[in-house]
Structures are given as C-alpha cells and as structure tokens.
Design an enzyme around this catalytic site. Structure first.
Site, PDB file in Angstrom:
ATOM      1  N   GLY A 229      53.600  38.024  39.224  1.00 45.63           N
ATOM      2  CA  GLY A 229      53.591  38.294  37.795  1.00 45.63           C
ATOM      3  C   GLY A 229      52.314  38.979  37.374  1.00 45.63           C
ATOM      4  O   GLY A 229      51.746  39.775  38.127  1.00 45.63           O
ATOM      5  N   GLU A 248      50.762  37.788  43.664  1.00 45.17           N
ATOM      6  CA  GLU A 248      51.042  39.229  43.639  1.00 45.17           C
ATOM      7  C   GLU A 248      51.074  39.622  42.173  1.00 45.17           C
ATOM      8  O   GLU A 248      51.987  39.255  41.434  1.00 45.17           O
ATOM      9  CB  GLU A 248      52.373  39.526  44.333  1.00 45.17           C
ATOM     10  CG  GLU A 248      52.494  40.986  44.763  1.00 45.17           C
ATOM     11  CD  GLU A 248      53.009  41.881  43.644  1.00 45.17           C
ATOM     12  OE1 GLU A 248      52.143  42.400  42.900  1.00 45.17           O
ATOM     13  OE2 GLU A 248      54.209  42.051  43.523  1.00 45.17           O
ATOM     14  N   LEU A 249      50.046  40.385  41.743  1.00 46.86           N
ATOM     15  CA  LEU A 249      49.772  40.525  40.312  1.00 46.86           C
ATOM     16  C   LEU A 249      49.822  41.960  39.807  1.00 46.86           C
ATOM     17  O   LEU A 249      49.342  42.241  38.710  1.00 46.86           O
ATOM     18  CB  LEU A 249      48.395  39.909  39.999  1.00 46.86           C
ATOM     19  CG  LEU A 249      48.203  38.465  40.488  1.00 46.86           C
ATOM     20  CD1 LEU A 249      46.813  37.971  40.131  1.00 46.86           C
ATOM     21  CD2 LEU A 249      49.273  37.539  39.918  1.00 46.86           C
ATOM     22  N   CYS A 284      55.648  46.819  40.422  1.00 43.52           N
ATOM     23  CA  CYS A 284      54.208  46.659  40.665  1.00 43.52           C
ATOM     24  C   CYS A 284      53.624  47.832  41.449  1.00 43.52           C
ATOM     25  O   CYS A 284      52.417  48.063  41.389  1.00 43.52           O
ATOM     26  CB  CYS A 284      53.956  45.363  41.427  1.00 43.52           C
ATOM     27  SG  CYS A 284      54.420  43.887  40.510  1.00 43.52           S
ATOM     28  N   GLU A 378      47.775  48.425  34.129  1.00 44.70           N
ATOM     29  CA  GLU A 378      49.117  48.604  34.691  1.00 44.70           C
ATOM     30  C   GLU A 378      50.082  48.946  33.566  1.00 44.70           C
ATOM     31  O   GLU A 378      50.339  48.141  32.671  1.00 44.70           O
ATOM     32  CB  GLU A 378      49.575  47.323  35.392  1.00 44.70           C
ATOM     33  CG  GLU A 378      50.959  47.461  36.017  1.00 44.70           C
ATOM     34  CD  GLU A 378      51.396  46.198  36.743  1.00 44.70           C
ATOM     35  OE1 GLU A 378      52.017  46.321  37.813  1.00 44.70           O
ATOM     36  OE2 GLU A 378      51.120  45.095  36.241  1.00 44.70           O
TER      37      GLU A 378
END
Length: 479
Positions: A229, A248-249, A284, A378
């Site tokens: 997230g 996992e960002l 991502c 992002e």
C-alpha cells in the site's frame, strides 16, 4: 454478475454476519453489491483460530499443500470470466486487463504449488577444527507461524495471491484484510479455499475498518506482517513490535531510452504507453518518468504524443477501452491537481483532457520541474513525463534523485550501459529492453528507500514465511 451480497470468512467458514460494506461499480458509480464487515472481536477470533492452527498447518505434508494450491488454480481457471467481471466492476479495470490479472492469479498459485515441494535445507560441514570432528549439521526450513496480510485496491486478485499462495505453500495460517474498495476478488479466493481440506483456522479473509485491523499489526501472536500500500506502511512497521515485516509501498518509476534503444522507436513507444497507462496508471511500477537521449528525443516525443492521444477512455467492460476509471473521484482530483500545479510551474501538457468524475484521460507532460509533486511523488494515475538527456550517467543520477526505488527500465543496445544501470540504479529491479512495469510472478519483487522493505515473489515470500531450524548430531564413530 456479482452476487447480491458476500460473507467474510472466519476460520475457513463463510459468515454472512451483515452487509455493512457497500461496493460500488467504479464506472457507473452504482451500488454493485454489499459485503459483510468484521468487527474488532471477529478479527481477534481470526487471530486466535490461526494461532491454534499453527501445528496442523506445519504438519501438512508438502504434497498436501501442493494439492490445495493446484485445486485453487483449477477452480480459478473454471471461473475466469466471473473473476474478470468482478475485477472490471469493483476496480474499474478494463476487461482485457482484468482477464490478464486472472491469468496471473492462476499462474501465481501454480508457481506456489511447485515451490511447496521444493522447500529444502542445507547440509553443514561442522568439522572445521579438531574440536568439532565428531559433529554433523543440517538445516530445514519450518513455517514461521501466523501471518497477517493487508492488500490494496489496484490488484485485488494478484496481490492477494502473492501473499496467500506462498503462505499455504510454507504451511503458515493467515488472516487477510483486503482493500475495502475492492474486497470481492479476495472473497472469491476465500470461497475456493473453503472447498479444500486446510486445517480449521488456517485462513480468515475479512474486510474490516483500519481501526479494527490494528490487531493485525500489533498482536504478538502474529509472526509476520506483509503490507502492500502507501507510505503509511512505515507507521505500521513502527507499531509491529518483534514480528517480521514486509512492505511494498510504491514508487515513481523511471524509464531510460538510450541513443540506440536496441529496438524500433515504435516498439519503445508501444511499451511506454502500456507501462504508463495500463489500468489508468494505478500500478506501483507504472512508468511515470521517461528520460530520452537527445539523439532520439524529438522523434520519440512526437510518436509518444500521438499514441497517448489515441488512447480510448471509457467503459471498462468494452473490449476497446484502454483507460478506465480511477478508483474514486478523490484520486482523479489529486492527479488533476498535480498536473495543474506542474503546468503553472512551467510544464507543458502534450496530451490530456478534462476530468469527468473519476475518469481522467491519459496525460503526457514535458518540462516538469523536478521539485513538482507530479515528479517527486507517486502519481498513481494515467500520467507520464518526458525529458531529454545527453549523458547516460547523468540520466542514471536523475533516476536516482528520488525518494523511491522500486524498479527502473532501460532501453539500450549497449551492454556496458545495461550493466552500468544494473550496478548504479538505486532500485529493487532493473529491466533492460522493456519498461519497469514488468513483473513476472516468480521473480524477486520489492524496492529500496521509501519503496519498501523485503521482497515478494513466490520463492522469496516462502523464504520470509519460513525460518531455518538447525540439527546438530554428535557422532563419535565418524572418525
């Protein structure tokens, strides 16, 4: 079509406790279905049940774990179109992309089925001095225990699969909280798991509030937390105590196109378009920053601008739709706001269009200041930026000038440049000859810096969910 309502799963069993969670069709905005929500007491019961199931899960022989995973893969295969339509509705994913994710779900479970029977150990030579000549040693990997999983909205099937399938292969019971906006895929996976002979308590899948999910982070009976997230993951890590944590960002992935990219510009453009705008950029490892050598910049820019302008935005159920809705209007407004701010700061919009609710046409910009939110953060939307470079080493430095480091892509015909990129790019993975958006489900996947901690990919996840147990035997007769 979706069912009228879906239960949550507690200790392997469906519980139609309520229909508190409303799931909307992301394109029409209409209510699609309703889902049962677990409360704090139910989450606690799930953790207790998983803790009790540790021994039974660890005792399952590898072939039995493999058979469970193979059963799931076969059942998902039989329900492919149902799963794809669910993705199309709950996530707004264009139907062609949704079918691709279902294929990856099946592949991930099949990879895990194979790995379930390949969890090995090591024979150790302990006779390293006269003192230990009588000793032999060996290790085997054993399940770590209860795992908690928290997954995001953008890949409701495959990101769940990358946690659930390795846990079953490793022999770990788990509790999963899927994203509230996209819980259906995870609940269908749970429905299939409930058909198997997994020990009671081996799994629970339950949408719940973030407050009620706090136990999945903080409870000391949980041995591993795996979170995919946003940057809130670092806060979760700080609250997780002694448990192992995998994060996992996300990222703001870059792709370098060298003077000789090693492929035609038309091919490069095709891959950039796919990498940047696939599922509205809500990935991502979506291509966000494109660095192009000055020798080919103008030609590639012209081709890319035309290709982006041709992308069709619309109903994700239609086969010709490339850009579907973003997950909600707030997400689309945020990307629109970043584009507007970049333009006011001097950027030029080469392609794009006005937002309509949560529908945002594909956008391409140039001359974006490097301190703009659109460049530094992002985007997680259908937008990319293009800029020229003259020196390959300078391009690497530009890619590295980021708080993120998940994956990077490099189009080059030069082996020395490919190896230099692998040596110097500060990312978890370098993809040469393609975009950073490539993910094969058996490869190590994860990032550095703000992009996260640890690696997923079935084998890496199994390694995280197991630990070595040493056996030492003293054998006086060995001499």
């Amino acid at each position: 079509m979706l069912k009228k309502s879906y239960p949550y799963y507690l200790a392997n069993r469906p519980v139609p406790a309520n229909t508190d969670l409303e799931v909307r069709d992301k394109y029409s905005g209409k209510r699609a279905t309703r889902v049962a929500m677990a409360d704090a007491a139910t989450v606690r019961k799930a953790i207790v049940a998983a803790h009790k199931a540790r021994g039974a899960m660890a005792a399952m022989p590898p072939h039995a774990r493999r058979d469970v995973l193979e059963h799931c893969a076969t059942r998902f295969e039989a329900r492919q179109e149902e799963l794809a339509i669910a993705l199309c509705i709950e996530a707004g994913k264009p139907i062609r992309d949704a079918r691709g994710e279902v294929t990856r779900l099946i592949e991930t479970f099949r990879i895990a089925a194979g790995e379930a029977t390949r969890i090995g150990g090591e024979v150790l030579e302990l006779a390293i001095s006269a003192r230990t000549e009588d000793y032999r040693g060996m290790t085997r990997r054993v399940p770590i225990g209860v795992c908690s999983f928290i997954t995001p909205f953008n890949f409701p099937l495959n990101l769940v699969a990358h946690k659930v399938a390795p846990a079953i292969a490793a022999g770990c019971p788990f509790v999963l909280k899927p994203a509230a906006k996209t819980p259906i895929g995870a609940l269908i996976i749970a429905e299939v798991l409930a058909e198997t002979d997994l020990p009671k308590g081996a799994f629970s899948v339950m949408p719940c509030s973030n407050a009620d999910a706090a136990q999945l982070v903080e409870d000391e009976r949980i041995a591993l937390l795996s979170f995919t997230g946003g940057l809130v993951g670092w806060e979760l890590k700080a609250r997780a105590g002694r448990k192992k944590v995998t994060l996992e960002l996300g990222g703001n992935a870059a792709c370098i196109v060298d003077a000789d990219p090693g492929a035609s510009l038309d091919h490069v453009v095709e891959r950039l378009v796919s990498g940047a705008y696939y599922q509205s950029g809500q990935s991502c490892i979506s291509v966000q920053r494109i660095l192009v050598h000055a020798d080919v910049h103008d030609r590639l820019r012209r081709k890319l601008k035309a290709a982006v302008a041709r992308l069709r935005t619309g109903d994700p159920r239609e086969e010709t739709t490339f850009i579907g809705p973003m997950i909600d209007e707030d997400a689309a407004k945020r990307v629109e706001r970043w584009i507007t701010a970049a333009r006011k700061a001097g950027a030029k919009v080469l392609a794009g269009g006005p937002r309509d609710g949560n529908m945002l046409p594909a956008a391409l910009l140039e001359k974006v200041p490097h301190d703009a939110d659109l460049y530094r953060r992002e985007a997680f939307g259908p937008v990319a930026m293009i800029e020229p470079f003259d020196d390959f080493d300078a391009a690497i430095a530009t890619v590295n000038d980021s708080d993120f480091g998940l994956q990077a892509g490099v189009f080059t015909a030069r082996l020395d440049h490919a190896m230099r990129a692998w040596d110097r790019l500060e990312v978890g993975g370098v993809v040469v000859g393609d975009v950073p958006s490539v993910r094969v489900d058996n490869m190590p996947y994860g990032g550095v810096k703000q992009s996260g901690l640890g690696r997923e990919g079935v084998r890496c996840a199994i390694e995280d969910m197991t630990e070595p147990r040493l056996l030492v035997i003293r054998d006086p007769l060995r001499k």
